[in-house]
Design an enzyme around this catalytic site. Structure first.
Site, short mmCIF file in Angstrom:
data_model
loop_
_atom_site.label_atom_id
_atom_site.label_comp_id
_atom_site.label_asym_id
_atom_site.label_seq_id
_atom_site.Cartn_x
_atom_site.Cartn_y
_atom_site.Cartn_z
N TYR A 153 170.88 29.78 89.58
CA TYR A 153 171.87 30.85 89.67
C TYR A 153 172.46 31.18 88.30
O TYR A 153 172.66 30.27 87.49
CB TYR A 153 173.02 30.42 90.62
CG TYR A 153 174.08 31.47 90.65
CD1 TYR A 153 173.90 32.61 91.41
CD2 TYR A 153 175.22 31.35 89.87
CE1 TYR A 153 174.85 33.62 91.40
CE2 TYR A 153 176.18 32.35 89.87
CZ TYR A 153 175.98 33.49 90.63
OH TYR A 153 176.92 34.48 90.62
N TRP A 155 174.16 34.55 85.44
CA TRP A 155 174.17 35.90 84.88
C TRP A 155 173.30 36.00 83.64
O TRP A 155 173.79 36.15 82.52
CB TRP A 155 175.60 36.30 84.53
CG TRP A 155 176.32 36.94 85.66
CD1 TRP A 155 176.76 36.30 86.80
CD2 TRP A 155 176.69 38.30 85.79
NE1 TRP A 155 177.39 37.21 87.62
CE2 TRP A 155 177.37 38.45 87.02
CE3 TRP A 155 176.53 39.43 84.97
CZ2 TRP A 155 177.88 39.67 87.46
CZ3 TRP A 155 177.05 40.64 85.41
CH2 TRP A 155 177.71 40.75 86.65
N1 LIG Z 1 186.57 27.60 88.63
C1 LIG Z 1 185.83 28.70 88.69
N2 LIG Z 1 184.49 28.62 88.56
C2 LIG Z 1 183.74 29.73 88.63
C3 LIG Z 1 184.33 30.99 88.84
C4 LIG Z 1 185.74 31.06 88.96
O1 LIG Z 1 186.33 32.14 89.15
N3 LIG Z 1 186.47 29.90 88.86
N4 LIG Z 1 183.54 32.10 88.93
C5 LIG Z 1 182.18 31.90 89.42
C6 LIG Z 1 181.40 33.14 89.28
S1 LIG Z 1 181.99 34.50 90.11
C7 LIG Z 1 180.24 33.20 88.61
S2 LIG Z 1 179.31 34.64 88.70
C8 LIG Z 1 179.72 32.04 87.88
C9 LIG Z 1 179.05 32.45 86.56
O2 LIG Z 1 178.21 31.45 86.13
P1 LIG Z 1 176.95 31.77 85.18
O3 LIG Z 1 176.35 33.06 85.56
O4 LIG Z 1 176.09 30.58 85.19
O5 LIG Z 1 177.68 31.94 83.79
P2 LIG Z 1 177.18 32.55 82.42
O6 LIG Z 1 178.08 32.01 81.40
O7 LIG Z 1 177.10 34.02 82.50
O8 LIG Z 1 175.74 31.90 82.24
C10 LIG Z 1 174.61 32.60 81.93
C11 LIG Z 1 173.73 31.73 81.05
O9 LIG Z 1 172.48 32.41 80.87
C12 LIG Z 1 172.14 32.39 79.48
N5 LIG Z 1 171.31 33.57 79.23
C13 LIG Z 1 171.73 34.84 79.05
N6 LIG Z 1 170.68 35.64 78.86
C14 LIG Z 1 169.57 34.89 78.94
C15 LIG Z 1 168.19 35.19 78.82
O10 LIG Z 1 167.78 36.32 78.62
N7 LIG Z 1 167.31 34.14 78.95
C16 LIG Z 1 167.74 32.89 79.16
N8 LIG Z 1 166.81 31.93 79.27
N9 LIG Z 1 169.06 32.58 79.26
C17 LIG Z 1 169.95 33.57 79.16
C18 LIG Z 1 173.46 32.39 78.76
O11 LIG Z 1 173.34 31.92 77.44
C19 LIG Z 1 174.30 31.47 79.68
O12 LIG Z 1 174.16 30.13 79.33
O13 LIG Z 1 180.78 31.11 87.60
C20 LIG Z 1 181.46 30.72 88.79
N10 LIG Z 1 182.38 29.62 88.49
N1 LIG Z 2 186.03 39.98 81.34
C1 LIG Z 2 185.26 39.54 82.35
N2 LIG Z 2 185.04 40.34 83.41
C2 LIG Z 2 184.29 39.89 84.45
C3 LIG Z 2 183.68 38.61 84.43
C4 LIG Z 2 183.93 37.79 83.29
O1 LIG Z 2 183.45 36.65 83.21
N3 LIG Z 2 184.72 38.29 82.28
N4 LIG Z 2 182.91 38.20 85.48
C5 LIG Z 2 182.44 39.17 86.47
C6 LIG Z 2 182.08 38.50 87.73
S1 LIG Z 2 180.61 37.65 87.81
C7 LIG Z 2 182.85 38.52 88.83
S2 LIG Z 2 182.37 37.70 90.24
C8 LIG Z 2 184.12 39.26 88.84
C9 LIG Z 2 185.23 38.41 89.46
O2 LIG Z 2 186.18 39.20 89.99
P1 LIG Z 2 187.52 38.54 90.57
O3 LIG Z 2 187.20 37.31 91.29
O4 LIG Z 2 188.26 39.60 91.30
O5 LIG Z 2 188.26 38.27 89.20
P2 LIG Z 2 189.24 37.17 88.58
O6 LIG Z 2 189.47 37.68 87.20
O7 LIG Z 2 188.73 35.81 88.71
O8 LIG Z 2 190.56 37.29 89.43
C10 LIG Z 2 191.21 38.54 89.68
C11 LIG Z 2 192.69 38.35 89.79
O9 LIG Z 2 193.01 37.45 90.86
C12 LIG Z 2 194.20 36.74 90.51
N5 LIG Z 2 194.35 35.58 91.39
C13 LIG Z 2 193.93 34.31 91.22
N6 LIG Z 2 194.22 33.57 92.30
C14 LIG Z 2 194.86 34.37 93.18
C15 LIG Z 2 195.40 34.21 94.50
O10 LIG Z 2 195.32 33.14 95.11
N7 LIG Z 2 195.98 35.30 95.08
C16 LIG Z 2 196.07 36.50 94.45
N8 LIG Z 2 196.66 37.49 95.08
N9 LIG Z 2 195.56 36.68 93.20
C17 LIG Z 2 194.95 35.65 92.61
C18 LIG Z 2 193.96 36.44 89.05
O11 LIG Z 2 195.17 36.12 88.39
C19 LIG Z 2 193.32 37.73 88.55
O12 LIG Z 2 194.27 38.62 88.04
O13 LIG Z 2 184.54 39.62 87.52
C20 LIG Z 2 183.50 40.22 86.74
N10 LIG Z 2 184.10 40.70 85.51
MO LIG Z 3 180.57 36.34 89.67
#
Ligand SMILES: Nc1nc2c(c(=O)[nH]1)N[C@H]1C(S)=C(S)[C@@H](COP(=O)(O)OP(=O)(O)OC[C@H]3O[C@@H](n4cnc5c(=O)[nH]c(N)nc54)[C@H](O)[C@@H]3O)O[C@H]1N2
Ligand SMILES: Nc1nc2c(c(=O)[nH]1)N[C@H]1C(S)=C(S)[C@@H](COP(=O)(O)OP(=O)(O)OC[C@H]3O[C@@H](n4cnc5c(=O)[nH]c(N)nc54)[C@H](O)[C@@H]3O)O[C@H]1N2
Ligand SMILES: [Mo]
Length: 823
Positions: A153, A155
């Site tokens: 999994y 990005w």
């Molecule tokens: N506590 C907590 N944990 C969370 C979240 C949270 O809100 N709170 N959010 C979750 C969510 S929504 C998500 S989506 C995940 C994200 O988790 P990931 O998608 O695993 O996070 P990224 O840092 O985007 O990791 C992408 C990796 O791919 C590598 N990469 C990029 N391009 C390429 C390529 O072209 N080739 C290869 N081989 N590698 C590449 C980058 O260097 C990086 O190491 O984290 C989750 N974890």
């Molecule tokens: N800059 C930036 N943008 C991103 C990403 C990134 O890594 N960086 N990741 C992308 C990805 S993969 C995803 S999945 C989306 C994630 O999208 P979301 O999950 O919606 O984004 P977050 O920024 O984790 O949280 C959104 C808001 O929720 C608030 N929040 C946290 N806990 C609670 C709660 O219990 N209740 C309420 N009401 N609010 C709460 C946080 O303070 C924040 O302002 O974002 C995408 N956009």
């Molecule tokens: Mo995500």
């Protein structure tokens, strides 16, 4: 300085050079210490390129990508963009293939406790590929495909042609198969529950346009969402259109309410009302508002009658007739810490004019994460404005700008390069377990081979994994409960990681393969997943850095070694995929009356085709057709209506996901009695990164790091109680782990809530010691590894309590951003 129109090499010349470079094994014959053949494939100049932070002009001087400036078509470039240039040459770049010393000397599975200690041996590409191919063969033959996990999994970079995860799965399927994963860490709760409620994921694809809101909405509620922060990035090239939307709302004097423990940028810009909700109480808050609508008869009975089913049973629950607790505004106030009068007032205001409820995804990335989205949609259904311009709800304005008007152009597709079917070299007996797990259950799978688990109405068995191959993702940031994970990972005999950054995942690998960044290869993408404003060719602007190779070439070479090439590539190159995707779009364009140049002209000039956005595209209201005629345009649910009560879920009989939206007390939250760990950890998405990507950029870290570490927001009240001031190094800990971070004392986080953003690189002080402190500030050292419920089995990383104290003594230096030592 040349501009791109006075182009460099013809495509054919370029391909010749590129394929010479990529010829299998050629690089490995170079003596150590030398950069691979630095054929100057690109003449000095400025080239249009792009990444998931935006499109930009890349300046190339003497074969180096020296700087960038945002593309003038980007209305609001993100400061994160600078970081992309910076990481291409950063100290955290993986330069050479590496193998963990113990694994190399003593074989698969040896001394797994040395994982993450950085004790690597540099090997040639030839040797690395032999080892990887050898391991895949060994495990396929000795164990079987059920012992190989390629859930991988993450990005990966944008670009339609290069999807390394598809490539890996295709390779595995050709050699007998592997265990893969389903859903995602983003919105597993929504994805599981919404198909029962709305017959579709909903938080996906085009949503009601911004313009409909600007023109019609009287009150907009941003519930756990930060569209300005989160739309900086995209799965494609971001179009950044939502900044203008916020400006328009501001000009129109739009009333906005923000329900969030943090004060967001959007709240500041719109001068919104900030309801400092207690995290993890959103379902209760929604129920309290629903109760007000019901008892004050403010609900839209016609809409409920025509467009929904099951409201009566839900109403019984609200009134306390199911379990004896009435979900009054007072009851909700006690859970959410929002005064009862405010709750009632907000409920009333939703019905007094046109209102739009907008949610983000954190409340469904929590234990019982299915409940909030269901309560949210139920509340919107009671208000009864779903399908009216500017009314109803939206569960995705914060990613890929889906409120944008859609341009009149063809959509870029994917190459005809599929995962393909598993080649059945071995039958897959039921007792070997499932061939696909919910992605967030990876550690449970490793720890419990043979155990059964429930998921979305069915029961499955975990397989027994020996080999895992990860590409384009970073589980040692994204997964929860790091210490439990590190222990579980020891069970794997061989862990192969292909990345371009020395992430903690790469550091925990047995074999590390350096991939190219998207600046070092050819691809193509569109501007705006929904806006579709333009197509941009992503031409390779520099030679691969050090010994990095394209994912495609790595997999192709592995396919050769495993005897499945040319089946793997079909004789094609990644440039063939780029051309195929473009040509298909061009044909689609022709059928729509949109002229596009032929591929040679496109690719050899400035590779940009822009599309017109028609006036009519400004107006789009989701669910308008359904509302107008719910019988003719029914939803794909069993009843064709919005299911406030689901008979299907009722049949599952899950104790943690009942048949209507329900409040559950989470395992840990600010509402609990036990105050051992009294602070909620808000691990939301980062302001200056995309997850862990770009944390490797020193330029960006300079902007946000505090005391050289990840910033941790703390409210002045909580800071004072602990003697903390901004700039201090703090230790944050709970029963699962401990991290250091740099304190930022700010009113922008509510009391009782610290904010430590996800994606901070895991940096254990001593990787061989269990529970060692993370020196940089990875919040997933603290988070629990529990599922949302049996329905989604999604991540609950946003459920987390901890304590914080001033760190005493000399803080250990952060070492996550340099190359590990190697022999
Ligand atoms: N506590 C907590 N944990 C969370 C979240 C949270 O809100 N709170 N959010 C979750 C969510 S929504 C998500 S989506 C995940 C994200 O988790 P990931 O998608 O695993 O996070 P990224 O840092 O985007 O990791 C992408 C990796 O791919 C590598 N990469 C990029 N391009 C390429 C390529 O072209 N080739 C290869 N081989 N590698 C590449 C980058 O260097 C990086 O190491 O984290 C989750 N974890
Ligand atoms: N800059 C930036 N943008 C991103 C990403 C990134 O890594 N960086 N990741 C992308 C990805 S993969 C995803 S999945 C989306 C994630 O999208 P979301 O999950 O919606 O984004 P977050 O920024 O984790 O949280 C959104 C808001 O929720 C608030 N929040 C946290 N806990 C609670 C709660 O219990 N209740 C309420 N009401 N609010 C709460 C946080 O303070 C924040 O302002 O974002 C995408 N956009
Ligand atoms: Mo995500």
């Amino acid at each position: 300085m040349k501009t791109q129109t006075s182009f460099r090499l013809s495509r054919r010349q370029f391909l010749t050079t590129a394929s010479a470079l990529a010829a299998g094994g050629a690089l490995s014959t170079l003596p150590f210490g030398l950069r691979p053949a630095a054929a100057a494939t690109v003449v000095d100049g400025e080239y249009l390129q792009s990444c998931q932070w935006g499109a930009f002009w890349a300046k190339v001087e003497e074969g180096r990508f020296t700087s960038l400036r945002p593309w003038e078509g980007d209305p609001h470039p993100t400061p994160q963009l600078e970081g992309f240039q910076d990481i291409v040459y950063s100290s955290s770049r993986i330069r050479y293939p590496m193998v963990r010393r113990d694994w190399l000397e003593n074989g698969p599975g040896s001394a797994p406790e040395t994982r993450g200690t950085g004790d690597f041996v540099r090997v040639s590409w030839e040797e690395a590929l032999e080892l990887v191919a050898g391991e895949i063969s060994r495990v396929q033959e000795q164990e079987g495909p059920w012992a190989i996990y390629t859930g991988t999994y993450g990005w990966r970079s944008n670009g339609r042609a290069n999807n390394p995860q598809t490539m890996l799965k295709r390779l595995m399927n050709l050699t007998g198969g592997s265990v893969v994963s389903s859903s995602n860490y983003s919105k597993a709760g929504i994805e599981a529950i919404m198909p029962y409620v709305l017959g579709q994921v909903d938080a996906f694809g085009p949503q009601s346009t911004h313009q409909t809101i600007v023109e019609n909405t009287d009150l907009i509620v941003f519930w756990a969402t930060d569209p300005l922060k989160n739309n900086q990035i995209s799965a494609a090239i971001p179009d950044h259109g939502e900044y203008a939307w916020f400006e328009d709302m501001k000009k129109a004097g739009k009333k906005a309410v923000f329900i969030d423990p943090s004060k967001t940028e959007g709240c500041k810009i719109l001068d919104g009302e900030w309801l400092q909700v207690r995290p993890h109480s959103d379902t209760a808050l929604a129920l309290g508002m629903a109760h007000t609508l019901l008892t004050e008869e403010l609900l839209d009975r016609d809409f409920l009658e025509n467009c929904t089913t099951g409201f009566d049973i839900f109403a019984e629950y609200l009134m306390g007739n199911e379990e004896g607790v009435e979900k009054t505004a007072e009851w909700a106030a006690e859970k959410s810490d929002i005064p009862a009068d405010t709750i009632r007032d907000l409920a009333r205001r939703l019905t007094q004019g046109r209102s739009m409820l907008v949610s983000g995804w954190t409340p469904q990335r929590q234990q019982y994460g299915e409940q909030f989205p269901w309560a949210f949609v139920t509340l919107a259904a009671m208000v009864g404005q779903i399908g009216l311009p500017g009314g109803g709800f939206c569960q995705r304005y914060h990613l890929d700008n889906p409120g944008a008007p859609m341009a009149n152009g063809p959509k870029l597709g994917s190459p005809s390069f599929a995962i393909g079917d598993r080649k059945e070299l071995k039958e897959w007996p039921a007792e070997k377990g499932t061939n696909s797990i919910p992605c967030a259950r990876v550690v449970d799978m490793l720890l419990n081979p043979g155990a059964s688990y429930d998921h979305n109405g069915k029961t499955f068995t975990y397989p027994d994994i020996k080999l895992s191959y990860w590409v384009g993702g970073n589980p040692f940031h994204h997964h929860q409960d790091r210490n439990r994970m590190v222990e579980a990972w020891k069970k794997i005999e061989t862990f192969i990681v292909q990345d371009y950054q020395w992430t903690a995942t790469a550091r925990h690998a047995d074999i590390v393969l350096p991939a190219t960044s998207s600046a070092e290869r050819n691809d193509i993408d569109r501007v705006g997943v929904v806006a579709n404003k333009a197509i941009i060719g992503m031409k390779q602007i520099i030679d691969p850095v050090f010994e990095a190779r394209n994912d495609f070439d790595i997999f192709k070479d592995l396919a050769t070694r495993l005897g499945v090439e040319p089946e793997f590539s079909g004789g094609r190159t990644d440039m063939d995929f780029v051309e195929e995707i473009y040509t298909a779009a061009r044909e689609q364009g022709a059928s729509m009356g949109v002229d596009m140049p032929d591929f040679e002209t496109f690719w050899n000039g400035v590779p940009l085709v822009e599309f017109e956005t028609p006036e009519a595209a400004l107006y789009r209201t989701k669910y308008a057709d359904f509302r107008e005629d719910p019988l003719l345009n029914g939803l794909p649910t069993p009843s064709g209506l919005i299911e406030i009560y689901s008979n299907t879920i009722e049949k599952y009989g899950y104790d943690d996901c009942p048949p209507h939206a329900t409040w559950f007390e989470p395992v840990e939250w600010l509402g609990q009695q036990d105050t051992t760990y009294p602070l909620h950890v808000n691990s939301n998405h980062p302001q200056y990164r995309m997850h862990s990507q770009l944390n490797g950029s020193a330029k960006l870290r300079d902007i946000y790091n505090v005391a050289g570490r990840e910033p941790c927001w703390i409210n002045p009240q909580d800071a004072e109680a602990r003697g903390i001031k901004s700039g201090d190094v703090v230790r944050i800990f709970n029963g699962r782990g401990q991290v250091l971070a740099g304190a930022v004392v700010t009113e922008d986080t509510r009391s009782g809530v610290i904010q430590l953003q996800e994606g901070a690189w895991y940096d254990p002080a001593d990787a061989s010691e269990a529970g060692s402190v993370c020196k940089y500030g990875d919040p997933n050292v603290l988070t629990p590894d529990i599922p949302t419920s049996k329905l989604a089995q999604g991540t609950a990383g946003c459920t987390c309590m901890a304590e914080l104290e001033l760190f005493q003594g000399d803080a250990p230096a952060v070492t996550a951003f340099s190359e590990p030592v190697h022999g």
